[in-house]
Scaffold this motif. Structure first.
Motif: not given
Length: 800
Positions: A236-241, A276-283, A359-367, A782-786
């Motif tokens: 799986d590729g980069t997560l949609p966070l 309610v936390i609204k969806p936003a662009p992945v960056a 294996r798991f990898g993510s930009d963990s400040d999610h910004s 807050f970080f969210g999943t799309l």
């Protein structure tokens, strides 16, 4: 009636009436089983498009699922018994266990081939007595397809939006007079549908290749074996966070806010977000940045550290040494049933072995910032909050049980169980893609269990089940550090279950259940030890349930209802720990007690030859009855610090004229929905005069109300309304159809998590203007999943 229609009705009838390997560990109809269970047969799995546990949850009352970190974190929630850190923090478990053919499976189930399944059973309520460890809230059993008496096979091809496709097939048949086989293969791909604004790349992709084989044989009468092997490889590729910055916080004023950090340039003094936390662009910084990137998160200027430290804050290079999720799994299981001498006394031996590398990898400040925090001029070494790791997990289990004949008025069963798991974690870096050793967790569970059952009358049966278990957990944390954390703890428990079953008439069953549930305890490692919480205890519950099941319209319909009350103690939740050395910043704690009330309803009916319908509804009210949360004090006290060892309502410092209160009593348990609704229907009729073809149209609708993100009951996900449809033609051997999923394009987020707002980690990095006595921890975002949007496709099936 065409054979296709007959097969469909047979599958629908099987889903209603037959359950194999349930919590009672024997074959019986869904009407007769005195337990709250939802079952999906082969036709249900195909017709409802069940591709994952998330899809199963949509049509199961009382089951909620949120894959917050893609296909790596398993957090199924049954009857509101949730845990924020389950599947996220090393070792913390959800309380709902998976089984494959009745054998315990503690891994990620989201890459299981749905075409290889004969049935899925969701059993609600504690199943610890007979099913075993971690069935605190319930169990989900995936029953695989076995060998057939004649040579047969099937092929399935599906293509849809965003590059989604699936190719799968299976072949099954006899091997002589006493053996048979089945082989299955699946290749699945989905390209993703979101764009990472930092890199310009598409994110959210998923792919899986899986193979499985089953061998069934009975060398002599009254003795049969099943051996199953499975291999799966997921990439799986980069997560949609996405990140919702602390600049969006709109409630709970206090000093854990951007306004208290002088370099932020912000006047926002709110510590939390309400609504309610609204969806936003992945960056995310998961690759080389586009020109002009990275974009700066509001409230985090590029010069936040200067001139206080000679460090650079941002980098435009790839910040993560690994992105997304990969999972390679080998799974072996075996089951033996021996009717001793044809006496009716059955000895069963079952076991399983799993070898998984994930294996798991993510930009963990999610910004969108690539926060590096390194001396100016130094070569890029990766983002400071790069959460990249590799896990090696190996486990095996074995269970033996002996049961008396089922046709006697007094029945019994005894058994023994052993389970062992070793999990090793490695930290992946650019210089070491294989990973540096980080920690090791072992779990060993030994148990004895049994059942006594007596028919007091022809219609009244009482069953008592019980299990005594000892579980040892060890944690070795900081394998790369000179100073290591090591701890070993043993947890013991006894979990009884008492069932009274009254068959009012051949069509109606009423049952009452008392059961005790236990969720495993564990260790928080060195981070927990640093804040005085090296371990967390077992969570326990007392469960009371009253249920009724009834066959309707001569067997064409089925209705079930369950009402329950749960009294939970030592509830496992999360305590925040600000850390500048990694992405993990929470530990598990036993924060209080809770009461849960609920109601579950199910209805299915074959109305006539053309129309079949189904519906389910669940209402859940999980509320804390006691508990003192330190973060709750910060939010209600204007950013003050709670006094040590304080209990609800708590004492400590207060600001902004606020009155602090650490109590979470009356708040809902997070990650749970109050209302769940599902509706589905199918129309089917002959096409043409010869009756060889049929047309069909199906539709399904599910609704799940909003979930709170944390115990504070302020931020939430929003409700989700999802509509699906299928239309096609079918013969005895083949099916062609078009389908739509999430046709309403529901975009409410899957889940959100409160997280650090970098780079404000401590006053060392930027002056904090908070007065003495205030909490000066990092502001929180807050970080969210799309959620996947609307998608459409076509599907073809052929069987022979």
């Amino acid at each position: 009636m065409p054979a296709a229609a007959s097969a469909q009705e047979e599958g629908a009838q099987q889903a209603r009436d037959v359950i194999t390997v349930t919590a009672r560990r024997r074959e019986e109809t869904i009407l007769d089983a005195p337990v709250a269970v939802t079952a999906f047969g082969e036709e249900d799995i195909l017709n409802l498009g069940l591709q994952s546990v998330d899809d199963v949850a949509r049509f199961t009352p009382g089951l909620s699922f949120s894959a917050a970190f893609g296909r790596t974190s398993e957090r199924p929630v049954i009857r509101g018994q949730a845990n924020v850190l389950a599947g996220v923090q090393f070792g913390v478990e959800s309380g709902t266990a998976y089984f494959i053919d009745g054998v315990y499976y503690p891994g990620s189930i989201q890459n299981l081939d749905p075409n290889d399944l004969a049935r899925v059973e969701v059993i609600r309520g504690p199943q610890s007595a007979l099913y075993g460890r971690n069935t605190y809230a319930g169990a989900i059993n995936f029953v695989t397809r076995g060998a057939s008496d004649v040579l047969e096979g099937n092929v399935r091809a599906r293509a849809g939006s965003y590059g989604e496709y699936e190719l799968s097939g299976g072949i099954s048949g006899p091997l002589g007079d006493r053996a048979g086989f089945r082989l299955s293969v699946r290749d699945y791909n989905y390209d993703g549908e979101w764009t990472n604004t930092v890199t310009g790349q598409t994110v959210g992709s998923q792919s899986t290749t899986s193979l499985s084989g089953v061998l069934d044989f009975n060398p002599v009468d009254n003795l049969d074996f099943r051996v199953r092997a499975q291999y799966s490889d997921s990439r799986d590729g980069t997560l949609p966070l996405f990140l919702q910055s602390a600049a969006s916080n709109n409630c709970a004023p206090g000093h854990r806010s951007l306004a208290s950090w002088s370099r932020s340039g912000s006047t926002n003094n709110n510590q939390y977000f309400c609504g309610v936390i609204k969806p936003a662009p992945v960056a995310l910084n998961t690759g080389p940045a586009l020109p002009g990137q990275p974009a700066i998160v509001p409230g985090v200027p590029a010069d936040a550290l200067n001139p206080f430290l000679p460090f650079q804050l941002y980098s435009t290079a790839d910040g993560t040494a690994f992105d997304g999720v990969s999972n390679e799994t080998w799974l072996f299981s075996g089951i033996m049933n021996w009717d001793v001498g044809g006496s009716g006394y059955v000895f069963t031996l079952s076991g399983g072995y799993r070898d998984e590398e994930r294996r798991f990898g993510s930009d963990s400040d999610h910004s969108s910032i690539n926060f590096v925090l390194q001396p100016v001029g130094m070569a890029d070494t990766g983002a400071f909050f790069a959460n990249t790791n590799r896990n090696e997990v190996r486990d095996h289990s074995i269970e033996a049980r002996l049961a008396s004949p089922v046709d006697e008025p007094f029945r019994w069963m005894i058994g023994a169980y052993y389970y062992d798991q070793t999990s090793r974690q490695f930290s992946i870096t650019f210089s070491n893609p294989s990973g540096n050793p980080s920690n090791r967790l072992t779990t060993t569970n030994q148990a004895i269990f049994g059942l006594l059952e007596y028919d007091f009358t022809e219609n009244l049966t009482v069953t008592f089940e019980g299990r005594y278990a000892e579980e040892e957990k060890t944690t070795l944390d900081g394998l790369s550090d000179p100073t290591q954390f090591f701890r070993a703890d043993t947890f013991t428990n006894f979990t009884p279950r008492l069932t009274v079953n009254w068959s009012v008439d051949p069509e109606t069953t009423i049952f009452g259940v008392y059961a005790r549930g236990v969720k495993p305890g564990g260790q928080n490692g060195s981070l927990g030890e640093s804040v005085g919480n090296p371990t967390y205890d077992q969570e326990t519950s007392e469960n009371f349930e009253l249920g009724v099941k009834r066959s309707l319209f001569g067997g064409a319909g089925y209705f079930a209802a369950s009402a329950y009350y749960i009294d939970a103690k030592d509830v496992q939740l999360t305590t925040a720990v600000a850390s500048a050395t990694g992405a993990l910043n929470s530990v598990a704690t036993n924060q209080g007690a809770a009461e849960i009330w609920g109601l579950e309803l199910e209805y299915r009916q074959q109305v006539n030859d053309m129309l079949s319908i189904g519906a389910s509804y669940a209402w859940t009210r999980p509320e804390f009855t006691s508990g003192c949360d330190d973060a709750q004090w910060e939010l209600t006290s204007g950013g003050g610090v709670i006094a040590g060892n304080s209990t609800a309502p708590g004492t400590g410092t207060e600001f902004f004229g606020q009155t602090g209160n650490c109590s979470i009593a009356g708040n809902r348990i997070p990650l749970t929905s109050e209302h769940q609704l599902s509706l589905n229907g199918e129309l089917r009729a002959p096409l043409g005069q010869n009756g060889r073809l049929e047309w069909f149209a199906r539709s399904d609708f599910t609704y799940e109300s909003s979930k709170y993100v944390q115990v504070h009951n302020l931020a939430e996900t929003g409700s989700a309304s999802i509509l699906g449809a299928q239309f096609g033609i079918q013969s005895e051997n083949w099916t062609l159809m078009a389908y739509g999923r999430n046709i309403l394009d529901e975009d409410s987020i899957v889940m959100a998590t409160r997280w650090l707002q970098t780079p404000y980690l401590s006053p060392t990095f930027s002056p904090n203007t908070a007065p003495a006595g205030a909490a000066t921890g990092a502001p929180r975002a807050f970080f969210g999943t799309l959620r996947r949007g609307a998608s459409y496709g076509v599907e073809a099936r052929y069987r022979f």
